[in-house]
Motif scaffolding. Structure first.
Motif, PDB file in Angstrom:
ATOM      1  N   LEU A  16     -39.157 -10.866 -53.617  1.00  0.00           N
ATOM      2  CA  LEU A  16     -40.359 -10.710 -52.690  1.00  0.00           C
ATOM      3  C   LEU A  16     -41.181 -11.876 -52.577  1.00  0.00           C
ATOM      4  CD1 LEU A  16     -42.081  -8.906 -50.992  1.00  0.00           C
ATOM      5  CD2 LEU A  16     -43.323  -8.146 -53.094  1.00  0.00           C
ATOM      6  N   LYS A  17     -41.530 -12.849 -53.641  1.00  0.00           N
ATOM      7  CA  LYS A  17     -42.367 -13.996 -53.496  1.00  0.00           C
ATOM      8  C   LYS A  17     -41.588 -14.874 -52.620  1.00  0.00           C
ATOM      9  CE  LYS A  17     -45.806 -12.741 -56.573  1.00  0.00           C
ATOM     10  NZ  LYS A  17     -45.906 -13.221 -57.777  1.00  0.00           N
ATOM     11  N   LEU A  18     -40.460 -15.126 -52.850  1.00  0.00           N
ATOM     12  CA  LEU A  18     -39.831 -16.165 -51.896  1.00  0.00           C
ATOM     13  C   LEU A  18     -39.921 -16.174 -50.414  1.00  0.00           C
ATOM     14  CD1 LEU A  18     -36.764 -17.354 -54.234  1.00  0.00           C
ATOM     15  CD2 LEU A  18     -38.678 -18.622 -53.626  1.00  0.00           C
ATOM     16  N   PRO A  19     -39.758 -15.064 -50.077  1.00  0.00           N
ATOM     17  CA  PRO A  19     -39.950 -14.763 -48.479  1.00  0.00           C
ATOM     18  C   PRO A  19     -41.390 -14.787 -48.261  1.00  0.00           C
ATOM     19  CG  PRO A  19     -38.416 -13.234 -49.520  1.00  0.00           C
ATOM     20  CD  PRO A  19     -38.914 -13.799 -50.521  1.00  0.00           C
ATOM     21  N   LEU A  20     -42.279 -14.392 -49.139  1.00  0.00           N
ATOM     22  CA  LEU A  20     -43.707 -14.395 -48.894  1.00  0.00           C
ATOM     23  C   LEU A  20     -44.127 -15.900 -48.868  1.00  0.00           C
ATOM     24  CD1 LEU A  20     -45.040 -11.585 -50.858  1.00  0.00           C
ATOM     25  CD2 LEU A  20     -44.993 -11.574 -48.364  1.00  0.00           C
ATOM     26  N   LEU A  21     -43.646 -16.722 -49.610  1.00  0.00           N
ATOM     27  CA  LEU A  21     -44.145 -17.756 -49.746  1.00  0.00           C
ATOM     28  C   LEU A  21     -43.614 -18.913 -48.575  1.00  0.00           C
ATOM     29  CD1 LEU A  21     -45.328 -20.232 -51.215  1.00  0.00           C
ATOM     30  CD2 LEU A  21     -43.149 -20.670 -52.592  1.00  0.00           C
ATOM     31  N   PHE A  22     -42.214 -18.739 -48.167  1.00  0.00           N
ATOM     32  CA  PHE A  22     -41.732 -19.204 -47.067  1.00  0.00           C
ATOM     33  C   PHE A  22     -42.269 -18.839 -45.515  1.00  0.00           C
ATOM     34  CE2 PHE A  22     -38.337 -20.059 -43.855  1.00  0.00           C
ATOM     35  CZ  PHE A  22     -38.279 -21.542 -43.823  1.00  0.00           C
ATOM     36  N   MET A  23     -42.792 -17.649 -45.519  1.00  0.00           N
ATOM     37  CA  MET A  23     -43.606 -17.036 -44.297  1.00  0.00           C
ATOM     38  C   MET A  23     -44.839 -17.970 -44.275  1.00  0.00           C
ATOM     39  SD  MET A  23     -41.378 -15.506 -42.620  1.00  0.00           S
ATOM     40  CE  MET A  23     -42.452 -14.889 -41.564  1.00  0.00           C
TER      41      MET A  23
END
Length: 385
Positions: A79-86
């Motif tokens: 979850l954290k990786l997509p949120l960070l990239f977005m």
């Protein structure tokens, strides 16, 4: 006036009074804006957590955009990786230039986001990601993580329009830009070197090390263990460890375990060059036992004051110290032997002090000025596109 975003790997904390604080004194006030082009609006992007409990005395002045918070590789998840990239994508669309501190997940993703949005990206490449993983990850899957992290960092550097390195050759050889015209070298750890090694004013037997304790890569645990051997030959030897962070408790526990409480002192933070220089001048020997580095500011500062120094064979440290003052990283015995020699042999200490002072001279502000101007010119070109 343009607008640029600086992405850093630091964790920052928002207190209930609204202030955003950090353990990194380089983020205090507006020093962090010096990473980007002069004369433009800047925003700082960092992992942010609301907290009144963290020991973080440096108040960040300026606009801070919080990124999803995590701590270490283990703290990232699907979850954290997509949120960070977005979040990085949204920021990149709103600025004229992305400036990313790499290697690291935040910096790498910021460069990839800039590439997708068509925003130019400049990178400050500060160290070898492999060394960082070696010092902080469990053995399981470590080789795979190293490989992936290296490839991501190399890709980010190749996609950047400009890359600044603190080393003169080491990092460039492994993480080179797409072409040499995009590579720039200088360190923001410019020093003011003394004319000659001063008359000794140090505390006999005192060893000083300065560095973050947010993770264990500064090697303070190896230095603590080395004190057992050093004290056998120099009974009055003491160690001053300057820094703080999440791993402080582990280091204190190690001191207690080894029964070294009477000779190891922890200093949380130093306020400005006056306090830093006073601590460095008190050092009989300065130690930089890092497992991972770029070109360490604290080591350069100690060298510029004519302090005898010992460091590990990591990244840019061999570009600073002569071979006989280098020791393998992650090994206690060679570190203890090198420090003991300088504590007990005044001729060797004086020779080391003179060599360290002379090797600091290429890093004065005057010597680095042409490199700094070239980097700033490139940033101004990028933000004006």
């Amino acid at each position: 006036m343009g607008r640029f975003a600086i992405f850093v790997e630091d964790r920052v904390f928002r207190r209930s009074d609204g202030d955003v604080v950090s353990t990194n004194r380089r983020l205090e006030d507006r020093h962090w804006q010096e990473l980007g082009p002069a004369g433009h609006e800047a925003v700082l992007c960092a992992r942010l957590k609301p907290s009144d409990d963290e020991v973080a005395p440096h108040v960040i002045d300026g606009t801070v955009i919080g990124l999803p918070y995590y701590k270490g590789i283990a703290g990232t998840n699907a979850l954290k990786l997509p949120l960070l990239f977005m979040k990085a994508l949204r920021i990149a669309r709103e600025v004229d230039l992305v400036v990313a501190k790499c290697p690291g997940l935040v910096g790498n993703l910021a460069v990839f986001a800039a590439r997708l949005t068509g925003t130019p990206a400049a990178v400050h490449f500060v160290g070898d990601i492999v060394d960082s993983i070696s010092s902080s990850s469990s053995a399981r899957h470590r080789q795979l993580i190293k490989w992936l992290a290296t490839k991501m960092s190399q890709l980010a550097v190749r996609q950047a329009a400009a890359v600044r390195y603190p080393t003169q050759a080491f990092l460039q050889s492994k993480y080179g830009a797409a072409d040499s015209s995009r590579q720039f070298w200088y360190t923001d750890a410019a020093v003011e070197a003394l004319d000659t090694v001063p008359t000794p004013s140090f505390v006999p037997g005192r060893i000083v090390a300065i560095g973050t304790q947010e993770v264990m890569y500064k090697g303070h645990d190896f230095l603590i263990r080395a004190m057992l051997t050093i004290r056998e030959k120099v009974p009055g030897a003491t160690l001053v460890l300057v820094g703080n962070g999440a791993c402080r408790g582990q280091l204190v526990d190690l001191v207690d375990e080894l029964d070294l409480r009477d000779c190891v002192e922890f200093v949380d933070f130093l306020d400005g060059w006056g306090e830093v220089s006073a601590v460095l001048r008190s050092a009989h020997v300065f130690a930089m036992p890092s497992l991972v580095e770029g070109l360490p500011r604290a080591l350069l500062e100690a060298m510029s004051l004519g302090t005898a120094c010992v460091g590990t064979e990591v990244a840019g440290i061999p570009e600073l110290l002569p071979r006989h003052l280098l020791v393998p990283s992650g090994e206690v015995a060679p570190l203890a032997d090198a420090i003991t020699r300088l504590l007990t042999d005044e001729e060797a200490r004086l020779q080391a002090a003179n060599e360290c002072l002379e090797r600091s001279r290429p890093f004065t502000a005057e010597a680095l000025e042409p490199n700094i101007e070239a980097w700033q010119d490139r940033l101004q070109e990028l933000i004006a596109r």
